[in-house]
Motif scaffolding. Structure first.
Motif, PDB file in Angstrom:
ATOM      1  N   PRO A  46       0.824  -1.213   0.000  1.00  0.00           N
ATOM      2  CA  PRO A  46       0.000   0.000   0.000  1.00  0.00           C
ATOM      3  C   PRO A  46       0.859   1.264   0.000  1.00  0.00           C
ATOM      4  CG  PRO A  46      -0.919  -1.622   1.495  1.00  0.00           C
ATOM      5  CD  PRO A  46       0.406  -2.167   1.041  1.00  0.00           C
ATOM      6  N   GLY A  47       0.450   2.204  -0.811  1.00  0.00           N
ATOM      7  CA  GLY A  47       1.239   3.406  -1.025  1.00  0.00           C
ATOM      8  C   GLY A  47       2.059   3.315  -2.300  1.00  0.00           C
ATOM      9  N   TRP A  48       2.354   2.093  -2.709  1.00  0.00           N
ATOM     10  CA  TRP A  48       3.074   1.832  -3.953  1.00  0.00           C
ATOM     11  C   TRP A  48       2.176   1.155  -4.966  1.00  0.00           C
ATOM     12  CZ3 TRP A  48       7.489   3.690  -5.602  1.00  0.00           C
ATOM     13  CH2 TRP A  48       8.423   4.163  -4.669  1.00  0.00           C
ATOM     14  N   THR A  49       1.343   0.243  -4.506  1.00  0.00           N
ATOM     15  CA  THR A  49       0.470  -0.534  -5.382  1.00  0.00           C
ATOM     16  C   THR A  49      -0.937  -0.519  -4.792  1.00  0.00           C
ATOM     17  OG1 THR A  49       0.651  -2.676  -4.261  1.00  0.00           O
ATOM     18  CG2 THR A  49       2.431  -2.079  -5.778  1.00  0.00           C
ATOM     19  N   GLU A  50      -1.800  -1.304  -5.385  1.00  0.00           N
ATOM     20  CA  GLU A  50      -3.134  -1.500  -4.832  1.00  0.00           C
ATOM     21  C   GLU A  50      -3.055  -2.264  -3.512  1.00  0.00           C
ATOM     22  OE1 GLU A  50      -2.478  -5.287  -7.305  1.00  0.00           O
ATOM     23  OE2 GLU A  50      -1.722  -3.248  -7.139  1.00  0.00           O
ATOM     24  N   SER A  51      -4.149  -2.299  -2.789  1.00  0.00           N
ATOM     25  CA  SER A  51      -4.228  -3.082  -1.557  1.00  0.00           C
ATOM     26  C   SER A  51      -4.288  -4.569  -1.883  1.00  0.00           C
ATOM     27  CB  SER A  51      -5.475  -2.689  -0.765  1.00  0.00           C
ATOM     28  OG  SER A  51      -6.646  -3.090  -1.478  1.00  0.00           O
ATOM     29  N   LEU A  52      -4.110  -5.395  -0.868  1.00  0.00           N
ATOM     30  CA  LEU A  52      -4.218  -6.838  -1.075  1.00  0.00           C
ATOM     31  C   LEU A  52      -5.629  -7.207  -1.517  1.00  0.00           C
ATOM     32  CD1 LEU A  52      -2.988  -9.651  -0.951  1.00  0.00           C
ATOM     33  CD2 LEU A  52      -3.511  -9.715   1.501  1.00  0.00           C
ATOM     34  N   ALA A  53      -6.639  -6.546  -0.940  1.00  0.00           N
ATOM     35  CA  ALA A  53      -8.017  -6.841  -1.336  1.00  0.00           C
ATOM     36  C   ALA A  53      -8.254  -6.499  -2.800  1.00  0.00           C
ATOM     37  CB  ALA A  53      -8.995  -6.071  -0.446  1.00  0.00           C
ATOM     38  N   ASP A  54      -7.746  -5.351  -3.240  1.00  0.00           N
ATOM     39  CA  ASP A  54      -7.921  -4.966  -4.640  1.00  0.00           C
ATOM     40  C   ASP A  54      -7.108  -5.864  -5.569  1.00  0.00           C
ATOM     41  OD1 ASP A  54      -9.690  -2.979  -3.983  1.00  0.00           O
ATOM     42  OD2 ASP A  54      -8.207  -1.361  -4.044  1.00  0.00           O
ATOM     43  N   CYS A  55      -5.956  -6.324  -5.088  1.00  0.00           N
ATOM     44  CA  CYS A  55      -5.152  -7.265  -5.867  1.00  0.00           C
ATOM     45  C   CYS A  55      -5.920  -8.565  -6.068  1.00  0.00           C
ATOM     46  CB  CYS A  55      -3.832  -7.529  -5.144  1.00  0.00           C
ATOM     47  SG  CYS A  55      -2.744  -8.720  -5.956  1.00  0.00           S
ATOM     48  N   ARG A  56      -6.528  -9.069  -5.003  1.00  0.00           N
ATOM     49  CA  ARG A  56      -7.324 -10.292  -5.119  1.00  0.00           C
ATOM     50  C   ARG A  56      -8.471 -10.094  -6.111  1.00  0.00           C
ATOM     51  NH1 ARG A  56      -7.550 -10.505   1.240  1.00  0.00           N
ATOM     52  NH2 ARG A  56      -5.901 -11.996   1.770  1.00  0.00           N
ATOM     53  N   ALA A  57      -9.131  -8.943  -6.028  1.00  0.00           N
ATOM     54  CA  ALA A  57     -10.264  -8.683  -6.909  1.00  0.00           C
ATOM     55  C   ALA A  57      -9.825  -8.641  -8.374  1.00  0.00           C
ATOM     56  CB  ALA A  57     -10.933  -7.372  -6.517  1.00  0.00           C
ATOM     57  N   ALA A  58      -8.682  -8.015  -8.640  1.00  0.00           N
ATOM     58  CA  ALA A  58      -8.177  -7.953 -10.012  1.00  0.00           C
ATOM     59  C   ALA A  58      -7.849  -9.347 -10.528  1.00  0.00           C
ATOM     60  CB  ALA A  58      -6.947  -7.050 -10.073  1.00  0.00           C
ATOM     61  N   LEU A  59      -7.243 -10.169  -9.691  1.00  0.00           N
ATOM     62  CA  LEU A  59      -6.930 -11.530 -10.112  1.00  0.00           C
ATOM     63  C   LEU A  59      -8.192 -12.369 -10.283  1.00  0.00           C
ATOM     64  CD1 LEU A  59      -3.748 -12.186  -7.930  1.00  0.00           C
ATOM     65  CD2 LEU A  59      -3.837 -11.776 -10.398  1.00  0.00           C
ATOM     66  N   ASP A  60      -9.207 -12.103  -9.450  1.00  0.00           N
ATOM     67  CA  ASP A  60     -10.492 -12.784  -9.636  1.00  0.00           C
ATOM     68  C   ASP A  60     -11.052 -12.508 -11.032  1.00  0.00           C
ATOM     69  OD1 ASP A  60     -10.580 -13.903  -7.108  1.00  0.00           O
ATOM     70  OD2 ASP A  60     -11.822 -12.315  -6.246  1.00  0.00           O
ATOM     71  N   ALA A  61     -10.876 -11.258 -11.477  1.00  0.00           N
ATOM     72  CA  ALA A  61     -11.467 -10.843 -12.753  1.00  0.00           C
ATOM     73  C   ALA A  61     -10.801 -11.497 -13.956  1.00  0.00           C
ATOM     74  CB  ALA A  61     -11.397  -9.324 -12.879  1.00  0.00           C
ATOM     75  N   VAL A  62      -9.583 -11.985 -13.771  1.00  0.00           N
ATOM     76  CA  VAL A  62      -8.876 -12.605 -14.905  1.00  0.00           C
ATOM     77  C   VAL A  62      -8.619 -14.091 -14.685  1.00  0.00           C
ATOM     78  CG1 VAL A  62      -7.789 -10.415 -15.493  1.00  0.00           C
ATOM     79  CG2 VAL A  62      -6.563 -12.023 -14.031  1.00  0.00           C
ATOM     80  N   SER A  63      -9.144 -14.632 -13.609  1.00  0.00           N
ATOM     81  CA  SER A  63      -8.795 -16.006 -13.235  1.00  0.00           C
ATOM     82  C   SER A  63      -9.267 -17.041 -14.248  1.00  0.00           C
ATOM     83  CB  SER A  63      -9.366 -16.333 -11.853  1.00  0.00           C
ATOM     84  OG  SER A  63     -10.782 -16.237 -11.878  1.00  0.00           O
ATOM     85  N   ASP A  64     -10.322 -16.724 -15.028  1.00  0.00           N
ATOM     86  CA  ASP A  64     -10.834 -17.696 -15.994  1.00  0.00           C
ATOM     87  C   ASP A  64     -10.464 -17.327 -17.423  1.00  0.00           C
ATOM     88  OD1 ASP A  64     -12.393 -15.469 -16.229  1.00  0.00           O
ATOM     89  OD2 ASP A  64     -14.316 -16.533 -16.249  1.00  0.00           O
ATOM     90  N   ARG A  65      -9.414 -16.541 -17.576  1.00  0.00           N
ATOM     91  CA  ARG A  65      -9.013 -16.074 -18.902  1.00  0.00           C
ATOM     92  C   ARG A  65      -7.803 -16.839 -19.426  1.00  0.00           C
ATOM     93  NH1 ARG A  65     -12.670 -12.580 -21.469  1.00  0.00           N
ATOM     94  NH2 ARG A  65     -13.874 -11.542 -19.821  1.00  0.00           N
ATOM     95  N   ASP A  66      -7.794 -18.138 -19.217  1.00  0.00           N
ATOM     96  CA  ASP A  66      -6.635 -18.938 -19.612  1.00  0.00           C
ATOM     97  C   ASP A  66      -6.354 -18.865 -21.110  1.00  0.00           C
ATOM     98  OD1 ASP A  66      -6.373 -19.606 -16.997  1.00  0.00           O
ATOM     99  OD2 ASP A  66      -6.993 -21.689 -17.204  1.00  0.00           O
ATOM    100  N   ALA A  67      -7.400 -18.852 -21.912  1.00  0.00           N
ATOM    101  CA  ALA A  67      -7.195 -18.806 -23.361  1.00  0.00           C
ATOM    102  C   ALA A  67      -6.504 -17.511 -23.770  1.00  0.00           C
ATOM    103  CB  ALA A  67      -8.533 -18.944 -24.084  1.00  0.00           C
ATOM    104  N   ALA A  68      -6.907 -16.402 -23.152  1.00  0.00           N
ATOM    105  CA  ALA A  68      -6.281 -15.110 -23.459  1.00  0.00           C
ATOM    106  C   ALA A  68      -4.825 -15.095 -23.034  1.00  0.00           C
ATOM    107  CB  ALA A  68      -7.051 -13.982 -22.782  1.00  0.00           C
ATOM    108  N   LEU A  69      -4.535 -15.685 -21.890  1.00  0.00           N
ATOM    109  CA  LEU A  69      -3.158 -15.692 -21.403  1.00  0.00           C
ATOM    110  C   LEU A  69      -2.284 -16.609 -22.254  1.00  0.00           C
ATOM    111  CD1 LEU A  69      -3.790 -15.661 -17.549  1.00  0.00           C
ATOM    112  CD2 LEU A  69      -3.258 -13.749 -19.063  1.00  0.00           C
ATOM    113  N   ARG A  70      -2.858 -17.692 -22.769  1.00  0.00           N
ATOM    114  CA  ARG A  70      -2.074 -18.538 -23.673  1.00  0.00           C
ATOM    115  C   ARG A  70      -1.709 -17.780 -24.944  1.00  0.00           C
ATOM    116  NH1 ARG A  70      -5.430 -22.781 -21.653  1.00  0.00           N
ATOM    117  NH2 ARG A  70      -6.964 -22.439 -23.296  1.00  0.00           N
TER     118      ARG A  70
END
Length: 357
Positions: A46-70
Motif C-alpha cells: 500500500p502506497g506503492w500498489t493496490e491493496s491486497l483486497a484490490d489485488c485479489r479482486a483484479a486476479l479474480d477478474a482474470v482467473s478464468d481467462r486462460d485462453a487469453a493468457l495462452r
C-alpha cells in the motif's frame, strides 16, 4: 489460472508512509499453457500498489481467462499483454501488483517454452551478473560504520544509507564517518524517503556532495517535481523513487526532475513494463536502477532478470531477501560478493517455483 496466497514475516519492521509493516502478504499465480507452466508473484505494498483486497479482486477478474493468457505467450515479450483482450487488461490497469503476477507468469511460461531465460526475452545480450548495493538502516554513527564495514567485508562496493529519520547534522556525521571508514573507492548513496522540506533538502545536497555521494534519493515529497528539478546540477545526482508511485514517468522526465529513476517492477506492473521504463529513461539521459518492494523469491528473481537486461546497469537494490524472516523457496539468485548471478534456466528460474503449488 491457479492461485496460492502467502504471508511472510519480515526480519524487522518496515516503516512506510502508510504505517509500519510486519509481514508481506501476497498471491502466487500459475498459468498452464498446454503443459507449459509459468509462475508469477503479486505482493502489494500500500502506497506503492493496490491493496491486497484490490489485488485479489483484479486476479479474480482474470482467473478464468486462460485462453487469453495462452495467446499472450506468442506476443512481443517486451509487451506481452499488449494484445490481450481489454477485459483482461482493464481489470489489471489499476492493480500493478496483480498485473506483475500475470505478466511474470506469462513471461516465465514463454521462457520455459522457448528454453530461454527471462532476461533474453527482454534484451539480446543481458549481463550474467548484476551488481547490488547494501542498504544500511538508520542508526548511530558507530552502528552505521560497523554495518558499512561489514558490508564491504562481504564484497559490497556500493552502500545506501537511510537518512532523514533524525536531524540533518546527525545524518551528515553518519555519512562522513562511513566515507572515512570505507575510503574513496566505495560508492555511497543516501535515501531520505521524502523526509525533508526544500530548505533542508538544499542544505543536504551541499553536504552530501562534499562527501562524494553518488546520488541523493527522494529528498522531497513525491509530488514536488519542481523542487527536485531545482536540486539537480549541484554536485550530487537526484534519484526519484516514491514519486513513481504517484506520477507518470512521462511527467517526471518532462519536468527534468531526476538524474536517476528507481524502478520497482512490482509497482510498475511487471518485468516487461519495468524494462520499458528503463529504456525510456536511458533515451532521456536518465539512469535506471532496479529495486524491489521487499518481495519474495519469485518476484525478486524476476527483478534480477530486468536489471541484467539493462546494459551497464549500476548497482541495484536487489539484495533484499534478508529483509524477510523466511522465504517461499530457496533463492535461485543469491547475493555473493556484492553481485547477483542471473539464473540460466529457462524463464525466471526453470522449475524452481513449481513446488509452491
Amino acid at each position: 489460472m491457479d492461485r496460492r496466497e502467502f504471508s511472510l514475516a519480515l526480519a524487522r519492521p518496515l516503516g512506510t508512509a502508510k504505517g509500519t509493516i510486519h509481514r508481506r502478504e501476497g498471491v502466487l499465480v500459475r498459468v498452464d499453457a498446454d503443459g507449459i507452466l509459468g509462475v508469477g508473484e503479486a505482493t502489494p505494498l500500500p502506497g506503492w500498489t493496490e491493496s491486497l483486497a484490490d489485488c485479489r479482486a483484479a486476479l479474480d477478474a482474470v482467473s478464468d481467462r486462460d485462453a487469453a493468457l495462452r495467446t499472450a505467450l506468442d506476443a512481443d515479450p517486451r509487451d506481452p499483454l499488449a494484445e490481450t483482450p481489454s477485459a483482461v487488461t482493464a481489470a489489471l490497469d489499476d492493480a500493478p501488483a496483480a498485473r506483475h503476477a500475470v505478466e511474470s507468469a506469462v513471461l516465465d511460461a514463454r521462457g520455459r517454452r522457448d528454453d530461454r531465460p527471462l532476461a533474453t526475452l527482454l534484451a539480446a545480450d543481458p549481463a550474467t551478473g548484476v551488481p547490488v548495493n547494501a542498504t544500511l538502516g538508520d542508526g548511530s554513527v558507530a552502528e552505521t560504520v560497523d554495518a558499512a564495514r561489514a558490508a564491504v567485508d562481504d564484497g559490497f562496493d556500493c552502500l545506501k544509507l537511510k537518512v532523514g529519520a533524525g536531524d540533518l547534522d546527525r545524518d551528515v556525521a553518519r555519512l562522513r564517518a562511513v566515507r572515512e571508514a570505507v575510503g574513496p573507492d566505495v560508492t555511497l548513496r543516501a535515501d531520505a524517503n521524502a523526509a525533508w522540506d526544500r530548505e533542508t533538502a538544499s542544505e543536504a545536497v551541499d553536504a552530501v556532495a562534499s562527501l562524494d555521494c553518488s546520488y541523493l534519493e527522494q529528498p522531497l515529497a513525491a509530488d514536488d517535481l519542481d523542487g527536485h528539478a531545482a536540486l539537480r546540477g549541484r554536485g550530487v545526482d537526484i534519484a526519484l523513487d516514491e514519486t513513481l508511485a504517484t506520477t507518470a514517468v512521462a511527467d517526471v522526465l518532462a519536468a527534468d526532475a531526476a538524474d536517476v529513476l528507481i524502478l520497482k517492477p512490482m509497482a510498475l506492473g511487471g518485468p516487461a513494463r519495468a524494462h520499458a521504463v528503463a529504456r525510456r529513461a536511458r533515451a532521456a539521459g536518465v539512469v535506471p536502477v532496479v529495486t524491489t518492494t521487499i518481495d519474495a523469491a519469485p518476484a525478486r528473481t524476476a527483478a534480477v532478470h530486468v536489471a541484467s537486461a539493462i546494459p551497464d546497469v549500476r548497482p541495484c537494490g536487489l539484495a533484499t531477501g534478508d529483509a524477510l524472516d523466511g522465504d517461499l523457496a530457496p533463492d535461485p539468485a543469491p547475493v555473493e560478493g556484492g553481485v547477483v548471478a542471473v539464473p540460466v534456466g529457462p524463464g525466471v528460474a526453470g522449475d524452481a517455483f513449481d513446488t509452491l503449488f
